[in-house]
Design an enzyme around this catalytic site. Structure first.
Site, mmCIF file in Angstrom:
data_model
loop_
_atom_site.group_PDB
_atom_site.id
_atom_site.type_symbol
_atom_site.label_atom_id
_atom_site.label_comp_id
_atom_site.label_asym_id
_atom_site.label_seq_id
_atom_site.Cartn_x
_atom_site.Cartn_y
_atom_site.Cartn_z
ATOM 1 N N CYS A 142 3.056 -5.005 6.610
ATOM 2 C CA CYS A 142 2.677 -4.577 5.260
ATOM 3 C C CYS A 142 3.889 -4.010 4.522
ATOM 4 C CB CYS A 142 1.581 -3.514 5.319
ATOM 5 S SG CYS A 142 -0.031 -4.196 5.733
ATOM 6 N N HIS A 168 0.821 -1.215 0.000
ATOM 7 C CA HIS A 168 0.000 0.000 0.000
ATOM 8 C C HIS A 168 0.850 1.258 0.000
ATOM 9 C CE1 HIS A 168 0.633 0.918 4.306
ATOM 10 N NE2 HIS A 168 0.495 -0.380 4.530
#
Length: 193
Positions: free
Chosen positions: A168, A152
């Site tokens: 992440c 992301h």
């Protein structure tokens, strides 16, 4: 984008366009090597987010994403033996992981609902945030299978090149938008340590 950054990018693009087909490269243990003679993981110029084309082991198929968490780099394979390299932020101590996942979904300006595990560690976090410039998932997100992990964007670009996330893979909003426009749902993602 500064004039110096544009000049470096233009030179890098020219070098790729004019690189001989039989360029001699040396691969590290992950199979990455630069077409420009720089060590793998070195980004042209001073910006850790300046993307450029590099050589990659031909075993990775076009459309595949390869993440080297130790080098804090993400590689999107464009054709056999060639990839676009991006700088990334990765999981901090205790949150590193490796494996093979599939891009299961893609979202523009995604909303964020912290998982229960994160809320236990950080009860001060909001229970839900709508998408937008202040959202920690940034401009785009690619969800990795049924895991809690995503590739992301970030509203904290200074974390790129760092190991600070909860697992992440973070990118600058500019880079994640570029990758988002290239990658397809169903793409294979290799996360290597």
């Amino acid at each position: 984008m500064s004039l110096k950054t544009l000049a470096v990018a233009a030179c890098a693009a020219l070098a790729v366009a004019t690189a001989p087909a039989q360029a001699e490269t040396q691969y590290n243990i992950f199979g990455f090597a630069s077409l420009f003679g720089m060590p793998s993981g070195t980004v042209a110029g001073t910006s850790p987010t300046l993307r450029h084309t590099v050589a990659i082991d031909r075993k990775y198929k076009p459309g595949t994403i390869v993440v080297s968490t130790s080098e804090r780099r993400l590689f999107y394979v464009t054709q056999p033996g060639t990839a676009i390299e991006y700088g990334v932020g990765v999981g901090r101590e205790g949150f590193q992981w490796s494996g093979v996942k599939t891009v299961s979904a893609k979202k523009e300006w995604p909303s964020w609902t912290p998982p229960s595990q994160m809320l236990k560690r950080r009860p001060d976090l909001p229970r839900h945030m709508p998408g937008g410039i202040d959202n920690p998932l940034g401009a785009r997100a690619m969800y990795l299978g049924s895991s809690l992990y995503r590739i992301h964007g970030s509203n904290e670009p200074d974390t790129i090149g760092q190991a600070v996330s909860s697992g992440c893979i973070r990118m600058t909003n500019d880079d994640v938008t570029d990758l988002y426009n290239r990658v397809r749902v169903g793409a294979t993602v290799y996360v290597l340590r």
